[in-house]
Write a protein that holds these residues in place. Structure first.
Motif, PDB file in Angstrom:
ATOM      1  N   ALA A 133     -11.497  -4.429  -4.351  1.00 36.06           N
ATOM      2  CA  ALA A 133     -12.053  -4.933  -3.145  1.00 36.06           C
ATOM      3  C   ALA A 133     -11.484  -4.314  -1.706  1.00 36.06           C
ATOM      4  O   ALA A 133     -10.567  -3.707  -1.832  1.00 36.06           O
ATOM      5  N   GLU A 134     -12.552  -4.225  -0.934  1.00 28.43           N
ATOM      6  CA  GLU A 134     -12.097  -3.447   0.379  1.00 28.43           C
ATOM      7  C   GLU A 134     -11.066  -4.448   0.920  1.00 28.43           C
ATOM      8  O   GLU A 134     -11.269  -5.743   1.420  1.00 28.43           O
ATOM      9  N   MET A 135      -9.981  -3.910   1.673  1.00 27.28           N
ATOM     10  CA  MET A 135      -8.995  -4.394   2.638  1.00 27.28           C
ATOM     11  C   MET A 135      -8.723  -3.672   3.858  1.00 27.28           C
ATOM     12  O   MET A 135      -8.376  -2.545   3.734  1.00 27.28           O
ATOM     13  N   PRO A 136      -9.667  -3.961   5.094  1.00 27.36           N
ATOM     14  CA  PRO A 136      -9.547  -3.262   6.068  1.00 27.36           C
ATOM     15  C   PRO A 136      -7.944  -3.183   6.720  1.00 27.36           C
ATOM     16  O   PRO A 136      -7.330  -4.464   6.687  1.00 27.36           O
ATOM     17  N   VAL A 137      -7.347  -2.081   7.015  1.00 25.30           N
ATOM     18  CA  VAL A 137      -6.244  -2.022   7.669  1.00 25.30           C
ATOM     19  C   VAL A 137      -5.977  -1.240   8.814  1.00 25.30           C
ATOM     20  O   VAL A 137      -7.073  -0.421   9.040  1.00 25.30           O
ATOM     21  N   ALA A 138      -4.822  -0.866   9.468  1.00 24.68           N
ATOM     22  CA  ALA A 138      -4.983  -0.187  10.381  1.00 24.68           C
ATOM     23  C   ALA A 138      -4.098   1.174  10.396  1.00 24.68           C
ATOM     24  O   ALA A 138      -4.612   2.083  10.815  1.00 24.68           O
ATOM     25  N   SER A 139      -3.020   0.853   9.701  1.00 28.82           N
ATOM     26  CA  SER A 139      -2.109   2.005   9.441  1.00 28.82           C
ATOM     27  C   SER A 139      -1.462   1.663   8.360  1.00 28.82           C
ATOM     28  O   SER A 139      -0.952   0.480   7.846  1.00 28.82           O
ATOM     29  N   PHE A 140      -0.544   2.742   7.683  1.00 28.44           N
ATOM     30  CA  PHE A 140       0.498   2.629   6.647  1.00 28.44           C
ATOM     31  C   PHE A 140       1.822   2.627   7.521  1.00 28.44           C
ATOM     32  O   PHE A 140       2.023   3.378   8.441  1.00 28.44           O
ATOM     33  N   SER A 141       2.640   1.720   6.920  1.00 21.14           N
ATOM     34  CA  SER A 141       3.995   1.611   7.480  1.00 21.14           C
ATOM     35  C   SER A 141       5.002   2.259   6.486  1.00 21.14           C
ATOM     36  O   SER A 141       5.703   3.390   7.028  1.00 21.14           O
ATOM     37  N   ASN A 142       5.162   1.980   5.349  1.00 18.38           N
ATOM     38  CA  ASN A 142       6.052   2.721   4.277  1.00 18.38           C
ATOM     39  C   ASN A 142       5.782   2.172   2.796  1.00 18.38           C
ATOM     40  O   ASN A 142       5.121   1.158   2.559  1.00 18.38           O
ATOM     41  N   TYR A 143       6.371   3.001   1.899  1.00 16.62           N
ATOM     42  CA  TYR A 143       6.483   2.461   0.519  1.00 16.62           C
ATOM     43  C   TYR A 143       7.818   2.451  -0.168  1.00 16.62           C
ATOM     44  O   TYR A 143       8.614   3.362   0.198  1.00 16.62           O
ATOM     45  N   SER A 144       8.014   1.313  -0.829  1.00 14.99           N
ATOM     46  CA  SER A 144       9.314   1.332  -1.219  1.00 14.99           C
ATOM     47  C   SER A 144       9.276   0.137  -2.581  1.00 14.99           C
ATOM     48  O   SER A 144       8.832  -0.882  -2.383  1.00 14.99           O
ATOM     49  N   ILE A 155       1.526  -6.429   2.554  1.00  9.57           N
ATOM     50  CA  ILE A 155       2.462  -5.942   1.453  1.00  9.57           C
ATOM     51  C   ILE A 155       1.515  -5.916   0.306  1.00  9.57           C
ATOM     52  O   ILE A 155       0.873  -6.853  -0.295  1.00  9.57           O
ATOM     53  N   VAL A 156       1.171  -4.607  -0.596  1.00  6.37           N
ATOM     54  CA  VAL A 156       0.193  -4.452  -1.780  1.00  6.37           C
ATOM     55  C   VAL A 156       1.098  -3.908  -2.605  1.00  6.37           C
ATOM     56  O   VAL A 156       1.779  -2.947  -2.670  1.00  6.37           O
ATOM     57  N   ASN A 157       0.992  -4.233  -3.991  1.00  5.51           N
ATOM     58  CA  ASN A 157       1.553  -3.510  -5.168  1.00  5.51           C
ATOM     59  C   ASN A 157       0.755  -2.200  -5.059  1.00  5.51           C
ATOM     60  O   ASN A 157      -0.427  -2.247  -5.215  1.00  5.51           O
ATOM     61  N   GLY A 158       1.556  -1.276  -5.060  1.00  3.37           N
ATOM     62  CA  GLY A 158       1.086   0.055  -5.315  1.00  3.37           C
ATOM     63  C   GLY A 158       0.159   0.413  -6.522  1.00  3.37           C
ATOM     64  O   GLY A 158      -0.677   1.070  -6.462  1.00  3.37           O
ATOM     65  N   ASP A 159       0.698  -0.256  -7.346  1.00  3.90           N
ATOM     66  CA  ASP A 159      -0.212  -0.044  -8.715  1.00  3.90           C
ATOM     67  C   ASP A 159      -1.726  -0.674  -8.894  1.00  3.90           C
ATOM     68  O   ASP A 159      -2.403  -0.371  -9.624  1.00  3.90           O
ATOM     69  N   ARG A 160      -2.344  -1.524  -7.757  1.00  7.94           N
ATOM     70  CA  ARG A 160      -3.286  -2.060  -7.789  1.00  7.94           C
ATOM     71  C   ARG A 160      -4.000  -1.473  -6.551  1.00  7.94           C
ATOM     72  O   ARG A 160      -5.216  -2.001  -6.590  1.00  7.94           O
ATOM     73  N   ILE A 161      -3.632  -0.545  -6.007  1.00  8.86           N
ATOM     74  CA  ILE A 161      -4.397   0.184  -5.019  1.00  8.86           C
ATOM     75  C   ILE A 161      -5.306   1.301  -5.719  1.00  8.86           C
ATOM     76  O   ILE A 161      -4.791   2.187  -6.427  1.00  8.86           O
ATOM     77  N   THR A 202      -1.430   8.717 -14.485  1.00  5.24           N
ATOM     78  CA  THR A 202      -2.418   7.802 -14.216  1.00  5.24           C
ATOM     79  C   THR A 202      -2.829   7.645 -12.973  1.00  5.24           C
ATOM     80  O   THR A 202      -2.093   8.130 -11.822  1.00  5.24           O
ATOM     81  N   GLU A 203      -3.960   6.800 -12.607  1.00  6.28           N
ATOM     82  CA  GLU A 203      -4.328   6.754 -11.434  1.00  6.28           C
ATOM     83  C   GLU A 203      -3.280   6.242 -10.175  1.00  6.28           C
ATOM     84  O   GLU A 203      -3.054   6.715  -9.104  1.00  6.28           O
ATOM     85  N   PRO A 204      -2.741   5.078 -10.680  1.00  8.71           N
ATOM     86  CA  PRO A 204      -1.849   4.267  -9.902  1.00  8.71           C
ATOM     87  C   PRO A 204      -0.570   5.145  -9.724  1.00  8.71           C
ATOM     88  O   PRO A 204      -0.076   5.102  -8.467  1.00  8.71           O
ATOM     89  N   GLU A 205      -0.104   6.047 -10.768  1.00  7.74           N
ATOM     90  CA  GLU A 205       0.985   6.815 -10.386  1.00  7.74           C
ATOM     91  C   GLU A 205       0.764   8.023  -9.422  1.00  7.74           C
ATOM     92  O   GLU A 205       1.401   8.263  -8.711  1.00  7.74           O
ATOM     93  N   ARG A 206      -0.569   8.480  -9.499  1.00  2.00           N
ATOM     94  CA  ARG A 206      -0.840   9.305  -8.425  1.00  2.00           C
ATOM     95  C   ARG A 206      -0.876   8.688  -7.219  1.00  2.00           C
ATOM     96  O   ARG A 206      -0.549   9.459  -6.177  1.00  2.00           O
ATOM     97  N   ILE A 207      -1.386   7.591  -7.003  1.00  2.00           N
ATOM     98  CA  ILE A 207      -1.561   7.093  -5.722  1.00  2.00           C
ATOM     99  C   ILE A 207      -0.195   6.685  -5.092  1.00  2.00           C
ATOM    100  O   ILE A 207       0.107   6.893  -3.937  1.00  2.00           O
ATOM    101  N   SER A 208       0.362   6.152  -6.053  1.00  2.00           N
ATOM    102  CA  SER A 208       2.226   5.925  -5.686  1.00  2.00           C
ATOM    103  C   SER A 208       2.842   6.987  -4.935  1.00  2.00           C
ATOM    104  O   SER A 208       3.418   6.919  -4.345  1.00  2.00           O
ATOM    105  N   GLU A 209       2.578   8.156  -5.762  1.00  2.00           N
ATOM    106  CA  GLU A 209       3.120   9.498  -5.575  1.00  2.00           C
ATOM    107  C   GLU A 209       2.855   9.836  -4.083  1.00  2.00           C
ATOM    108  O   GLU A 209       3.364  10.653  -3.270  1.00  2.00           O
ATOM    109  N   LEU A 210       1.443   9.869  -3.697  1.00  2.00           N
ATOM    110  CA  LEU A 210       0.843  10.094  -2.473  1.00  2.00           C
ATOM    111  C   LEU A 210       1.203   9.002  -1.239  1.00  2.00           C
ATOM    112  O   LEU A 210       1.908   9.700  -0.336  1.00  2.00           O
ATOM    113  N   LEU A 211       1.609   7.877  -1.738  1.00  2.00           N
ATOM    114  CA  LEU A 211       2.222   6.824  -0.650  1.00  2.00           C
ATOM    115  C   LEU A 211       3.754   7.031  -0.469  1.00  2.00           C
ATOM    116  O   LEU A 211       3.919   7.095   0.871  1.00  2.00           O
ATOM    117  N   LYS A 212       4.184   7.687  -1.242  1.00  2.00           N
ATOM    118  CA  LYS A 212       5.675   8.051  -1.151  1.00  2.00           C
ATOM    119  C   LYS A 212       5.658   9.295  -0.138  1.00  2.00           C
ATOM    120  O   LYS A 212       6.892   9.352   0.686  1.00  2.00           O
TER     121      LYS A 212
END
Length: 81
Positions: free
Chosen positions: A30-41, A56-62, A4-14
């Motif tokens: 909703a748009e959420m401006p950020v500067a950089s990625f830190s990690n996924y866990s 900190i964002v729930n990966g399934d909601r991105i 599913t879309e959330p699973e693909r995004i979480s795989e990318l984040l990993k």
């Protein structure tokens, strides 16, 4: 089980390296401006905000990610007239 879309995004984040430049996250549409990625866990994605706070964002909601520094749309309005 299909991807599913959330699973693909979480795989990318990993696979993203720390400090990867990210301009905007789309979280539940909703748009959420950020500067950089830190990690996924454990299903949570950690980003550094524009004012150097940890977000900190729930990966399934991105819903989507814009990589690099996002340019404000107003700068390009003349290109579309």
């Amino acid at each position: 089980m299909s991807n599913t879309e959330p699973e693909r995004i979480s795989e990318l984040l990993k696979k993203l390296p720390p400090n990867c430049p990210v301009g905007i996250l789309y979280v539940n549409g909703a748009e959420m401006p950020v500067a950089s990625f830190s990690n996924y866990s454990n299903g949570l994605a950690y980003f550094v905000s524009l004012d150097s706070q940890i977000c900190i964002v729930n990966g399934d909601r991105i819903d989507g990610i814009i990589f690099g520094v996002a340019e404000p749309f107003e700068e390009f309005e003349d290109d579309f007239e």
